[in-house]
Design an enzyme around this catalytic site. Structure first.
Site, PDB file in Angstrom:
ATOM      1  CD1 TRP A  66      -2.191  -2.270   1.870  1.00 50.86           C
ATOM      2  CD2 TRP A  66      -2.941  -1.244  -0.011  1.00 50.86           C
ATOM      3  NE1 TRP A  66      -3.407  -2.901   1.143  1.00 50.86           N
ATOM      4  CE2 TRP A  66      -3.583  -2.348   0.056  1.00 50.86           C
ATOM      5  CE3 TRP A  66      -3.077  -0.327  -1.406  1.00 50.86           C
ATOM      6  CZ2 TRP A  66      -4.607  -2.784  -1.027  1.00 50.86           C
ATOM      7  CZ3 TRP A  66      -4.156  -0.734  -2.130  1.00 50.86           C
ATOM      8  CH2 TRP A  66      -4.993  -1.809  -1.921  1.00 50.86           C
ATOM      9  CG  ASP A  87      -3.810   3.866   3.660  1.00 54.15           C
ATOM     10  OD1 ASP A  87      -4.862   3.846   4.362  1.00 54.15           O
ATOM     11  OD2 ASP A  87      -3.272   3.274   2.938  1.00 54.15           O
ATOM     12  CE  LYS A 132      -9.031  -3.105   3.322  1.00 58.72           C
ATOM     13  NZ  LYS A 132      -8.216  -2.230   2.990  1.00 58.72           N
TER      14      LYS A 132
HETATM   15  C1  LIG Z   1      -7.464  -1.663   1.611  1.00 57.39           C
HETATM   16  C2  LIG Z   1      -6.553  -0.673   1.394  1.00 57.39           C
HETATM   17  C3  LIG Z   1      -6.327   0.358   0.854  1.00 57.39           C
HETATM   18  C4  LIG Z   1      -7.274   0.327  -0.486  1.00 57.39           C
HETATM   19  O1  LIG Z   1      -8.370   0.892  -0.170  1.00 57.39           O
HETATM   20  P1  LIG Z   1      -9.291   0.966  -1.243  1.00 57.39           P
HETATM   21  O2  LIG Z   1     -10.763   1.528  -0.642  1.00 57.39           O
HETATM   22  O3  LIG Z   1      -9.925  -0.238  -1.893  1.00 57.39           O
HETATM   23  O4  LIG Z   1      -9.080   2.052  -2.292  1.00 57.39           O
HETATM   24  C5  LIG Z   1      -5.401   1.324   0.950  1.00 57.39           C
HETATM   25  N1  LIG Z   1      -4.467   1.116   2.002  1.00 57.39           N
HETATM   26  C6  LIG Z   1      -4.471   0.281   2.711  1.00 57.39           C
HETATM   27  C7  LIG Z   1      -3.667   0.289   4.010  1.00 57.39           C
HETATM   28  C8  LIG Z   1      -5.528  -0.655   2.753  1.00 57.39           C
HETATM   29  O5  LIG Z   1      -5.884  -1.768   3.681  1.00 57.39           O
END
Ligand SMILES: *Cc1c(COP(=O)(O)O)cnc(C)c1O
Length: 359
Positions: free
Chosen positions: A102, A171, A195
């Site tokens: 990511w 993030d 999540k």
């Molecule tokens: C799942 C995830 C993403 C991507 O998320 P989307 O909503 O599909 O764009 C980005 N960063 C992390 C850390 C994630 O777990």
């Protein structure tokens, strides 16, 4: 009805009481004769749902009025662009830490908009640890420092927050609400909902107000934090049903005792699973102990030839979505807030039985 244990990395398990409540309100929300999905986002009913969700989210994370909370769309992936567009301003570059898949995506996207300095990378270590802070090559003139507190795919997590003089942009998609954090240490926090928050379709941004208003002129209105804030997250139609569901999750979290209480459960769940993996010579987790994720636990079997059989038998035993990410293989158990301790116990019981059956 029989609900099974779901270890999906995302979209992930939701608390059963939340789903039951949403089901009971599906056709007729609180006697108004329509579902939340069918309401005008400008109606008093929906605005009350939206405001309550924001208030509960702020309460859970103890977010002060120095921060705007934005309910957006486009997933965390849209934030990979929105962060540089909004925060680079006149600065020439931003600092990024590369701890996994990511981080890499965030870095690649930011490079479209400016100079990106990768101040530390764990790639040479196959992302099995977090680079030690002493070695980070931080630029004091960077617009911000971006990192990924929990790498969902590799299963590495920061249990510390870097102390730097530039704003931290993070993030938190797969760790937010798993334990208390000190929001005042960050300039900007973003997270996709699917999540640990609610259904896919909602993306939450928490941004310090002094960072608003420096977006580049070409920033699309839909990615501009100030536009979102000026319009109470209703510049366009918000993802109303996802906000409602997230609001129910926040209420559920408060009923569990908030983030201090959920952290205790999360630590117990993770310790049990890592403990079992480490004690066995059949399963292994590649991550340095100190940097292991509380939420996403990848593991491999002694013989990868057995992966298919493991997954098939797990599914038959009512344990869903244990396949590891396609980029790393093996298995991964995501044990977010809504995955109960019973689910972890059932997983360990199954893993032990499987190991024994292989002799
Ligand atoms: C799942 C995830 C993403 C991507 O998320 P989307 O909503 O599909 O764009 C980005 N960063 C992390 C850390 C994630 O777990």
């Amino acid at each position: 009805m029989s609900r099974r244990y779901n270890f999906c990395a995302g979209p992930a398990a939701l608390p059963e009481p939340v789903l039951t409540r949403a089901a009971s309100e599906m056709l007729d929300w609180q006697g108004r004769g329509l579902s939340v999905m069918e309401m005008s986002h400008r109606s008093a009913e929906y605005v009350s749902i939206h405001d309550a969700a924001e208030a509960d989210f702020r309460q859970l994370l103890n977010i002060s009025n120095d921060y705007a909370v934005l309910f957006l769309q486009g997933g965390a992936s849209s934030q990979f662009s929105a962060v540089p567009l909004n925060l680079l301003g006149e600065a020439s570059s931003a600092d990024y830490v590369n701890t996994g898949q990511w981080s890499k995506k965030a870095i690649a996207e930011a490079r479209r908009y400016g100079e990106v300095n990768v101040v530390a990378s764990a790639e040479a270590d196959n992302f099995a640890s977090i680079p030690s802070f002493a070695d980070w090559q931080i630029d004091p003139d960077a617009a911000y420092l971006h990192y990924t507190p929990n790498e969902t795919i590799g299963g590495v997590e920061f249990d510390w927050t870097p102390r730097v003089d530039v704003p931290l942009a993070v993030d938190m998609s797969s760790t937010i609400l798993s334990r208390p954090i000190d929001v005042s240490q960050y300039g900007l926090i973003y997270a996709g909902a699917q999540k640990n928050i609610g259904p896919a379709g909602l993306t939450i941004v928490v941004v310090r107000r002094d960072l608003l208003g420096r977006a580049r002129p070409e920033t699309p209105a839909m990615l501009n934090y100030k536009t979102a804030d000026d319009n109470g997250s209703m510049y366009n139609t918000p993802p109303t049903f996802a906000v409602y569901l997230a609001g129910l999750v926040f209420q559920w979290l408060k009923e569990q005792g908030g983030l201090e209480a959920i952290e205790v459960v999360n630590r117990r769940k993770a310790e049990k699973l890592y403990g079992y993996i480490d004690d066995s010579d059949f399963y292994a987790n590649p991550v340095v102990v100190h940097d292991r994720s509380l939420m996403n636990i990848p593991f491999t079997l002694a013989d990868p030839e057995l992966d298919k059989l493991f997954l098939a038998e797990a599914e038959a035993a009512g344990l869903l979505n244990l396949k590891g990410h396609r980029s790393v293989g093996g298995m991964r158990a995501s044990i977010y807030n809504a995955v109960s301790e019973d689910a972890v116990d059932a997983l360990i019981g199954f893993m032990d039985g499987f190991r024994t059956r292989q002799g």
